[in-house]
Design a protein around this motif. Structure first.
Motif, short mmCIF file in Angstrom:
data_model
loop_
_atom_site.label_atom_id
_atom_site.label_comp_id
_atom_site.label_asym_id
_atom_site.label_seq_id
_atom_site.Cartn_x
_atom_site.Cartn_y
_atom_site.Cartn_z
N ALA A 40 0.84 -1.21 0.00
CA ALA A 40 0.00 0.00 0.00
C ALA A 40 0.87 1.26 0.00
O ALA A 40 0.57 2.24 -0.68
CB ALA A 40 -0.92 -0.01 1.22
N LEU A 41 1.98 1.22 0.72
CA LEU A 41 2.88 2.39 0.75
C LEU A 41 3.54 2.59 -0.62
O LEU A 41 3.62 3.71 -1.12
CB LEU A 41 3.97 2.22 1.82
CG LEU A 41 3.53 2.31 3.28
CD1 LEU A 41 4.72 2.09 4.20
CD2 LEU A 41 2.87 3.67 3.57
N LYS A 42 3.99 1.47 -1.19
CA LYS A 42 4.65 1.56 -2.51
C LYS A 42 3.68 2.10 -3.55
O LYS A 42 4.03 2.96 -4.36
CB LYS A 42 5.12 0.17 -2.95
CG LYS A 42 6.43 -0.26 -2.29
CD LYS A 42 6.90 -1.58 -2.91
CE LYS A 42 8.19 -2.04 -2.25
NZ LYS A 42 8.50 -3.44 -2.48
N ALA A 43 2.45 1.58 -3.54
CA ALA A 43 1.45 1.99 -4.53
C ALA A 43 1.16 3.49 -4.40
O ALA A 43 1.11 4.21 -5.40
CB ALA A 43 0.17 1.17 -4.35
N ALA A 44 1.01 3.98 -3.16
CA ALA A 44 0.71 5.40 -2.96
C ALA A 44 1.86 6.26 -3.47
O ALA A 44 1.65 7.28 -4.13
CB ALA A 44 0.46 5.67 -1.47
N HIS A 45 3.08 5.82 -3.21
CA HIS A 45 4.25 6.58 -3.64
C HIS A 45 4.34 6.61 -5.17
O HIS A 45 4.60 7.65 -5.78
CB HIS A 45 5.51 5.97 -3.03
CG HIS A 45 6.76 6.67 -3.46
ND1 HIS A 45 7.69 6.08 -4.27
CD2 HIS A 45 7.22 7.91 -3.20
CE1 HIS A 45 8.67 6.94 -4.50
NE2 HIS A 45 8.41 8.05 -3.85
N LEU A 46 4.08 5.46 -5.78
CA LEU A 46 4.13 5.39 -7.25
C LEU A 46 3.07 6.29 -7.88
O LEU A 46 3.33 6.98 -8.86
CB LEU A 46 3.85 3.94 -7.68
CG LEU A 46 5.07 3.07 -7.95
CD1 LEU A 46 4.64 1.66 -8.30
CD2 LEU A 46 5.91 3.68 -9.08
N GLY B 106 4.17 7.98 0.66
CA GLY B 106 2.91 7.39 1.11
C GLY B 106 2.69 7.76 2.57
O GLY B 106 3.64 7.77 3.35
N LEU B 107 1.45 8.04 2.93
CA LEU B 107 1.18 8.51 4.30
C LEU B 107 0.70 7.39 5.22
O LEU B 107 -0.27 6.69 4.90
CB LEU B 107 0.11 9.62 4.28
CG LEU B 107 -0.39 10.08 5.66
CD1 LEU B 107 0.72 10.76 6.47
CD2 LEU B 107 -1.59 11.02 5.52
N ILE C 210 14.95 -1.13 0.38
CA ILE C 210 14.21 -0.93 1.64
C ILE C 210 13.42 0.37 1.54
O ILE C 210 13.92 1.38 1.03
CB ILE C 210 15.20 -0.86 2.83
CG1 ILE C 210 15.86 -2.23 3.04
CG2 ILE C 210 14.51 -0.38 4.10
CD1 ILE C 210 17.01 -2.22 4.02
N ILE C 211 12.18 0.34 2.02
CA ILE C 211 11.38 1.57 2.07
C ILE C 211 11.68 2.27 3.40
O ILE C 211 11.56 1.65 4.46
CB ILE C 211 9.87 1.24 2.05
CG1 ILE C 211 9.54 0.41 0.83
CG2 ILE C 211 9.03 2.50 2.18
CD1 ILE C 211 8.75 1.08 -0.22
N VAL C 212 12.04 3.55 3.31
CA VAL C 212 12.30 4.29 4.54
C VAL C 212 11.10 5.19 4.86
O VAL C 212 10.56 5.86 3.97
CB VAL C 212 13.59 5.13 4.43
CG1 VAL C 212 13.78 5.98 5.68
CG2 VAL C 212 14.78 4.22 4.23
N VAL D 133 13.02 9.50 1.66
CA VAL D 133 11.97 8.63 2.21
C VAL D 133 10.86 8.40 1.17
O VAL D 133 10.58 9.28 0.35
CB VAL D 133 11.34 9.19 3.52
CG1 VAL D 133 12.40 9.55 4.52
CG2 VAL D 133 10.43 10.37 3.24
N LYS D 134 10.27 7.23 1.23
CA LYS D 134 9.15 6.95 0.32
C LYS D 134 7.84 6.92 1.10
O LYS D 134 6.78 6.68 0.54
CB LYS D 134 9.37 5.61 -0.37
CG LYS D 134 10.57 5.61 -1.31
CD LYS D 134 10.42 4.58 -2.40
CE LYS D 134 11.46 4.69 -3.48
NZ LYS D 134 12.75 4.10 -3.15
#
Ligand SMILES: O=P(O)(O)OC[C@@H](O)[C@@H](O)c1c[nH]c2ccccc12
Length: 388
Positions: A156-162, A168-169, A337-339, A359-360
């Motif tokens: 979910a974080l990766k998708a929001a960032h993309l 991603g929040l 790694i997602i920070v 940070v992502k």
């Protein structure tokens, strides 16, 4: 004979909540077996005085207390060797009858926590041992067998960032904190969670610590049962694997592991448990040493950089930048790694600053939970509507 048998299998160390013997950290297990072995051969003074070579019930209880204390001291020693200043338990001194190697080191130690994080951890230790008694690990495992699957927190974080190009929040459902006091009087966790989701949060973080953050596992469960779709992070002070199982039952999709509290061996071991249970682990660091320790651990997908020092409460968002510079940043990118930039983010400039640092994702509580409409708080934080 009974006494001896039950001594050999007696519970009492924190690794009791471990799923299978071949996954146990060998060091503690071996040490603890040595200690039991020693007592097996040398019955306590009281047992000898009582004229029997087999220990009585009180002797067994004493011996368990000694064992717990010894294991606690070993944990503190290992932790200190990794630069961890937080002691897992108060150095209350050896229990009665103790004739071991550590007693001299304790003479000048006070039983007052050195800082708030240590106080929280000591309180958590008591709280968790009480909860474990009420709900043993085995009963939790049975519930988990029938629990619905977890949701993909990292995805979910990766998708929001993309999708947005912005971090991603992870929006935090936070009523209070020891440093800021009450953040929101009129606190309805489900209403806040819904507002966050509507406002464009990718994931939510729910504080479950009651004493210091006025959170609860009931809040986590209520949010999960209210039909909120965002994956949920259980924001807890984890010191025992049992808490991870409990969080899973209460609806968590991810859990926080704090490097300032947990030695490497615990982090490694807990990450395995998280994987087994389908949970993501957000491993939190605050300084270079913690970051380097964590980068040496295999299988970490998410690292949180806390801009708040949990020992002093000082907040400095340049901490995120500092820990992502140079070789550390390179290694993080190499390992994919997602920070997550954590704490002290209030304005679009703050978000832009940590984003540029690499940070992502961001983890935000105070600045959005304080707004009368926390969803609108999100647009204020990013400088635009991110719900689309
Ligand atoms: O309210 P803030 O400053 O936006 O911070 C949120 C979150 O980062 C913070 O609550 C937090 C980060 N790590 C923690 C560990 C324990 C308790 C709380 C925290």
């Amino acid at each position: 004979m009974e006494g001896l048998v039950s001594m050999k299998t007696a519970p009492g160390i924190s690794f009791q909540s471990i799923p299978s013997p071949n996954q146990r950290p060998n060091f503690f297990l071996r040490r603890s077996m040595d200690l039991q072995h020693r007592r097996f051969h040398f019955p306590s003074i009281r047992a000898q005085q009582s004229g029997t070579i087999f220990p009585r019930k009180e002797d067994e209880e004493d011996s368990l207390k000694v064992k717990e204390w010894e294991v606690g001291m070993l944990q503190n020693e290992v932790a200190a060797s990794q630069g961890i200043r937080i002691r897992r338990r108060p150095p209350s001194g050896p229990p009665l009858h103790y004739v071991g190697p550590f007693e001299f080191r304790l003479q000048n130690e006070g039983n007052t926590p050195r800082n708030i994080l240590e106080e929280i951890v000591w309180h958590k230790d008591v709280e968790v041992s009480q909860m474990k008694e009420k709900k043993p690990l085995l009963s939790l495992k049975k519930v988990i067998e029938n629990s619905p699957p977890t949701r993909d927190f990292v995805g979910a974080l990766k998708a929001a960032h993309l999708q947005t190009g912005l971090p991603g929040l992870i929006a935090e459902v936070k009523k209070a904190s020891p440093s800021r006091g009450i953040l929101r009087e009129n606190f309805d966790p489900v209403e806040i969670a819904r507002a966050y989701e509507k406002g464009g949060a990718a994931c939510l973080s729910v504080l479950t610590d009651e004493k210091y953050f006025k959170g609860s596992f009931e809040n986590l469960e209520a949010i999960r049962n209210a039909g909120v779709k965002c994956p949920l992070l259980c924001k807890e002070f984890v010191i025992d694997a049992w808490q991870i199982y409990y969080a899973r039952i209460k609806g968590a999709d991810a859990i926080l592991l704090i490097a300032a509290v947990l030695p490497d061996l615990d982090i490694r071991y807990m990450i395995k448990i998280c994987k087994m249970l389908g949970l993501a682990a957000l491993v939190e660091v605050h300084d270079e040493r913690e970051m380097d320790r964590v980068l040496g651990i295999e299988g970490i997908e998410l690292i949180g950089i806390n801009n708040r020092n949990l020992e002093t409460f000082e907040v400095d968002i340049s901490n995120t930048k500092k820990l992502l510079e140079g070789e550390r940043g390179q290694m993080i990118r190499k390992k994919d790694i997602i920070v997550v930039g954590e704490s002290g983010l209030f304005t679009p400039d703050d978000v832009a600053y940590v984003r540029e640092a690499g940070v992502k994702a961001v983890l935000v509580g105070e600045s959005i939970v304080k707004q009368s409409d926390p969803g609108k708080g999100i647009s204020g934080l990013f400088g635009k509507d991110i719900s689309l």
